[in-house]
Scaffold this active site. Sequence first.
Site, mmCIF file in Angstrom:
data_model
loop_
_atom_site.group_PDB
_atom_site.id
_atom_site.type_symbol
_atom_site.label_atom_id
_atom_site.label_comp_id
_atom_site.label_asym_id
_atom_site.label_seq_id
_atom_site.Cartn_x
_atom_site.Cartn_y
_atom_site.Cartn_z
ATOM 1 N N LYS A 25 -4.637 -6.590 3.625
ATOM 2 C CA LYS A 25 -4.607 -5.451 2.694
ATOM 3 C C LYS A 25 -6.036 -5.083 2.263
ATOM 4 O O LYS A 25 -6.368 -3.898 2.130
ATOM 5 C CB LYS A 25 -3.748 -5.786 1.458
ATOM 6 C CG LYS A 25 -3.785 -4.716 0.362
ATOM 7 C CD LYS A 25 -3.289 -3.383 0.859
ATOM 8 C CE LYS A 25 -3.123 -2.258 -0.110
ATOM 9 N NZ LYS A 25 -4.008 -2.041 -1.197
ATOM 10 N N SER A 51 0.819 -1.207 0.000
ATOM 11 C CA SER A 51 0.000 0.000 0.000
ATOM 12 C C SER A 51 0.853 1.256 0.000
ATOM 13 O O SER A 51 1.941 1.282 0.551
ATOM 14 C CB SER A 51 -0.904 0.028 1.237
ATOM 15 O OG SER A 51 -1.617 1.252 1.256
ATOM 16 N N HIS A 99 -7.523 -3.185 5.003
ATOM 17 C CA HIS A 99 -6.903 -1.846 4.938
ATOM 18 C C HIS A 99 -7.679 -0.982 3.945
ATOM 19 O O HIS A 99 -8.030 0.169 4.231
ATOM 20 C CB HIS A 99 -5.436 -1.978 4.515
ATOM 21 C CG HIS A 99 -4.816 -0.693 4.023
ATOM 22 N ND1 HIS A 99 -5.087 -0.168 2.765
ATOM 23 C CD2 HIS A 99 -3.976 0.194 4.613
ATOM 24 C CE1 HIS A 99 -4.430 0.971 2.617
ATOM 25 N NE2 HIS A 99 -3.747 1.213 3.718
ATOM 26 N N ASN A 100 -7.948 -1.536 2.784
ATOM 27 C CA ASN A 100 -8.663 -0.766 1.763
ATOM 28 C C ASN A 100 -10.094 -0.468 2.197
ATOM 29 O O ASN A 100 -10.621 0.609 1.922
ATOM 30 C CB ASN A 100 -8.662 -1.511 0.429
ATOM 31 C CG ASN A 100 -7.354 -1.347 -0.316
ATOM 32 O OD1 ASN A 100 -6.310 -1.135 0.301
ATOM 33 N ND2 ASN A 100 -7.384 -1.446 -1.622
ATOM 34 N N GLU A 104 -9.902 2.307 4.385
ATOM 35 C CA GLU A 104 -9.632 3.466 3.516
ATOM 36 C C GLU A 104 -10.952 4.018 2.941
ATOM 37 O O GLU A 104 -11.188 5.232 2.946
ATOM 38 C CB GLU A 104 -8.692 2.999 2.394
ATOM 39 C CG GLU A 104 -8.411 3.982 1.279
ATOM 40 C CD GLU A 104 -7.553 3.315 0.183
ATOM 41 O OE1 GLU A 104 -6.497 2.743 0.514
ATOM 42 O OE2 GLU A 104 -7.946 3.370 -0.998
HETATM 43 C C1 6PG Z 1 -3.269 1.526 -1.521
HETATM 44 C C2 6PG Z 1 -4.624 1.709 -2.155
HETATM 45 C C3 6PG Z 1 -4.737 1.065 -3.494
HETATM 46 C C4 6PG Z 1 -6.117 1.176 -4.116
HETATM 47 C C5 6PG Z 1 -6.536 2.554 -4.457
HETATM 48 C C6 6PG Z 1 -7.792 2.676 -5.259
HETATM 49 O O1 6PG Z 1 -3.272 0.961 -0.427
HETATM 50 O O2 6PG Z 1 -2.249 1.923 -2.078
HETATM 51 O O3 6PG Z 1 -5.578 1.118 -1.332
HETATM 52 O O4 6PG Z 1 -4.409 -0.280 -3.324
HETATM 53 O O5 6PG Z 1 -6.113 0.452 -5.273
HETATM 54 O O6 6PG Z 1 -6.673 3.290 -3.299
HETATM 55 O O7 6PG Z 1 -8.850 1.941 -4.781
HETATM 56 P P1 6PG Z 1 -10.321 2.148 -5.382
HETATM 57 O O8 6PG Z 1 -10.173 2.365 -6.852
HETATM 58 O O9 6PG Z 1 -11.080 0.905 -5.079
HETATM 59 O O10 6PG Z 1 -10.853 3.353 -4.700
#
Ligand code: 6PG
Length: 468
Positions: free
Chosen positions: A183, A129, A186-187, A190
């Site tokens: 991960k 990430s 984590h997302n 996010e």
């Molecule tokens: C990271 C991000 C990455 C992710 C983007 C876009 O940890 O670097 O989580 O892996 O792909 O943030 O995600 P979306 O297109 O689903 O918003």
Amino acid sequence: MSRPHFGLTGLAVMGQNLARNVAHKGFPIAVHNRSAEKTEQFLKEFGHEGDFTGSTDIASFVAALEAPRAIIIMVKAGKPVDDVIDALKPHLSPGDLIIDGGNSLFTDTERRLKQLTAEGFLFIGTGVSGGEEGALKGPSIMPGGSVEGYERVKDILTTISAQVDGEACCTYIGEGGSGHYVKMVHNGIEYADMQLIAEAYDLLKNAAGLSNEEIGEVFTEWNQGDLDSFLIEITAQIFQTKDPDTGGHLVDYVLDKAGQKGTGKWTSQSALDLGVPVTGITEAVFARFLSALKDQRVAAAPQLAGPSGTYNGDKSAFVQAVRDALYASKVVAYAQGFAQMDSAATEYGWHLNPGEIATIWRGGCIIRARFLNRIKEAYDTQPDLQNLLLAPYFRDAVAQAQEGWRTVIKVAVECGIPIPAFASSLAYYDAYRRAWLPANLIQAQRDLFGAHTYERTDKEGVFHSSWG
Ligand code: 6PG
């Protein structure tokens, strides 16, 4: 000259930057891409930055590596990963290690691990990430799968990762597909974090009537305190950015339809499978779906009645209340994410260490935030903590924030501003802190219409009654 042991295939931006990061740290690396031009272009542009061995076909890429080999694949999740593994396999030797560094679905990782292990290879599925910049300067790395494989590349991975307080933002996560699972969560967090920030923005703009400059200042200020995080920092930057064409704020010209690649949705799907109430992340996923219905929303706007008021009270107190709502809801999102990882660990037999996960999320990754130190401390003090909300630090912080949290939700409802993530986080908090919920009535209904039986509060056993 000795040949490198470490190779990378897939030279899109993430792959390129990760390869450069490895080389910058003094490790020799072999690089490859399916289309030869990309490899040639990469070497032309960055070849001088380190000890690269470039290959334009897969056989010479593998041959350029000294056994036992370690090859990281940086391609799009899904079939492309299987295609690259299939292309590599005929050239590999038993004991070689394959690492998938993309955002793969953890069940795919489990399948690949089983298959490759049976074939005599080692396999790691790792979350990486931090976007393009993280890949280049130090991402957060979440490897799961073969421990033997991890030991082989530990030095490289912990050196290229972000470092916080002298600690690498990389640790062995656990067995099977757990690296990619962590991960994925984590997302999910996010997504929740971004939705909460977006709701705060909506309230500041439309309830409090702040200008873009003022909103930028608010986020800058919030970034100095407990909310200090990468996402708040970039949000402040966004409100300072002007559109070169119009001179207005660029954010005002961005179409309000959120995209997604699926990891947030996977988090919710897994939470549903595991039976874990992960409401914040799921509301964030639904909010993106709803935003995508732009045409329907535009058509419905003049037809559906409802308030569109503003807040007439003390503005600076309201801004503080929004901060409190954001903070408390964010704690709930993390509490739910960690609860989900705990459930997954039980379900899949992984040995996850929540304190270490919080440690490696402190730097490099998208959700990096000051308060991850507090999460780490909470799990260090109480490794079997059932819910983050019960850790004394967060219990007290949420208690302090809740007056503002409740005020903001009341104001939003009165003004007709949708705040799904704020509201669902508070509903979770209120449900979790209640010893009694009205589920007795649901049980009674189920028993009445379907003889589904129920348990009693006063005696052991399973009961069925004739109701009414
Ligand atoms: C990271 C991000 C990455 C992710 C983007 C876009 O940890 O670097 O989580 O892996 O792909 O943030 O995600 P979306 O297109 O689903 O918003």
